[in-house]
Enzyme design. Structure first.
Site, short mmCIF file in Angstrom:
data_model
loop_
_atom_site.label_atom_id
_atom_site.label_comp_id
_atom_site.label_asym_id
_atom_site.label_seq_id
_atom_site.Cartn_x
_atom_site.Cartn_y
_atom_site.Cartn_z
N HIS A 56 3.62 97.52 1.29
CA HIS A 56 2.81 96.31 1.07
C HIS A 56 3.68 95.07 1.17
CE1 HIS A 56 4.23 97.89 -2.80
NE2 HIS A 56 4.35 96.63 -3.19
N PHE A 57 3.04 94.00 1.64
CA PHE A 57 3.64 92.67 1.68
C PHE A 57 2.97 91.83 0.61
CE2 PHE A 57 4.60 94.38 5.79
CZ PHE A 57 5.85 93.87 6.12
N HIS A 58 3.76 91.21 -0.25
CA HIS A 58 3.25 90.26 -1.23
C HIS A 58 3.18 88.88 -0.58
CE1 HIS A 58 4.21 92.73 -4.93
NE2 HIS A 58 5.09 93.26 -4.10
N GLN B 102 10.47 98.40 -5.99
CA GLN B 102 9.14 98.86 -5.55
C GLN B 102 8.54 99.76 -6.64
OE1 GLN B 102 9.11 101.07 -1.84
NE2 GLN B 102 6.88 100.99 -1.67
N ASP C 79 -3.67 90.96 -5.66
CA ASP C 79 -2.82 91.69 -6.60
C ASP C 79 -3.49 91.63 -7.98
OD1 ASP C 79 0.54 92.37 -6.67
OD2 ASP C 79 -0.59 92.23 -8.55
P1 AMP Z 1 5.82 96.48 -5.86
O1 AMP Z 1 6.53 96.45 -7.18
O2 AMP Z 1 6.42 95.64 -4.79
O3 AMP Z 1 5.63 97.93 -5.46
O4 AMP Z 1 4.41 95.83 -6.11
C1 AMP Z 1 3.29 96.51 -6.53
C2 AMP Z 1 2.25 95.46 -6.83
O5 AMP Z 1 1.02 96.12 -6.97
C3 AMP Z 1 2.49 94.68 -8.14
O6 AMP Z 1 2.55 93.30 -7.84
C4 AMP Z 1 1.27 95.04 -8.99
O7 AMP Z 1 0.82 93.95 -9.74
C5 AMP Z 1 0.26 95.46 -7.94
N1 AMP Z 1 -0.76 96.39 -8.38
C6 AMP Z 1 -0.61 97.49 -9.14
N2 AMP Z 1 -1.79 98.13 -9.30
C7 AMP Z 1 -2.70 97.41 -8.61
C8 AMP Z 1 -4.11 97.55 -8.38
N3 AMP Z 1 -4.82 98.54 -8.90
N4 AMP Z 1 -4.73 96.62 -7.61
C9 AMP Z 1 -4.03 95.59 -7.07
N5 AMP Z 1 -2.71 95.41 -7.26
C10 AMP Z 1 -2.05 96.30 -8.02
#
Ligand code: AMP
Length: 138
Positions: free
Chosen positions: A102-104, A96, A33
Site C-alpha cells: 500500500h501507498f499512503h 509495515q 485509512d
Molecule cells: P503500514 O504500517 O504502512 O503497514 O500501514 C497500515 C495502515 O493501515 C495504517 O495506517 C493503518 O491505520 C491502516 N489500517 C489498518 N486497518 C485498516 C482498515 N481496516 N481500514 C483502513 N485502514 C486500515
C-alpha cells in the site's frame, strides 16, 4: 514470507470488511485509512496478492502508482493542502503493519504535525465524508 490472504486489505478487496472507497479500477483500489495520521489520509493498493513493493507484478504496480498520483492531486484540492506526503513501507523492520502493498497519501500543511501511525480509529461517517470530498475533486 508468503503472502497471507487473510490480511485486512485482502479482506477489504474481497468486500468482507467495510472501507470508505474513494476510487477503483481493474488493477487498484483507493480507500480511506481507518486510523488517519491527518484528515484525508488515503491508501492505494493493487488488486494483486503482493506483500510489498518487491513482489508486486509490474503492471499492477504501474496502475497503483498512477492511481496514487491521481488521488494525490484530488486530495491536494479537497484538503487545500500545499504539501502531499507519499509513504510506502516494506517489512516490519521498516514499520509495515499490514502485509499487502500500500501507498499512503497524506496531505500536509505548514506547522501541522501528523499523528502517530495506526493509532486512533476515526468515525466511519467522518471517513465517508472525506472520501466524498476526494471523489468530488477527482
Ligand atoms: P503500514 O504500517 O504502512 O503497514 O500501514 C497500515 C495502515 O493501515 C495504517 O495506517 C493503518 O491505520 C491502516 N489500517 C489498518 N486497518 C485498516 C482498515 N481496516 N481500514 C483502513 N485502514 C486500515
Amino acid at each position: 514470507m508468503a503472502y497471507a490472504d487473510d490480511n485486512i486489505f485482502a479482506k477489504i478487496l474481497r468486500g468482507e470488511i467495510p472501507s470508505s472507497r474513494v476510487y477503483e479500477n481493474e488493477h487498484s483500489l483507493a480507500f480511506m485509512d481507518a486510523m488517519p495520521q491527518v484528515p484525508g489520509h488515503t491508501l492505494v493498493i493493487p488488486k494483486y496478492p503482493a506483500e510489498n513493493l518487491l513482489d508486486v507484478d509490474p503492471e499492477y504496480l504501474a496502475s497503483t502508482i498512477q492511481v496514487t498520483q491521481r488521488i494525490a492531486a484530488a486530495i491536494k484540492v479537497a484538503f487545500d493542502a500545499p504539501g502531499i506526503m507519499v509513504a510506502q513501507l516494506n517489512g516490519s523492520a521498516a514499520g509495515q503493519t499490514v502485509f499487502h502493498l500500500h501507498f499512503h497519501i497524506i496531505p500536509r500543511h505548514d506547522g501541522i504535525e501528523f499523528k502517530l501511525h495506526a493509532r486512533d480509529l476515526e468515525d466511519p461517517s467522518v471517513l465517508e465524508e472525506h472520501a466524498q470530498r476526494i471523489r468530488a475533486a477527482l
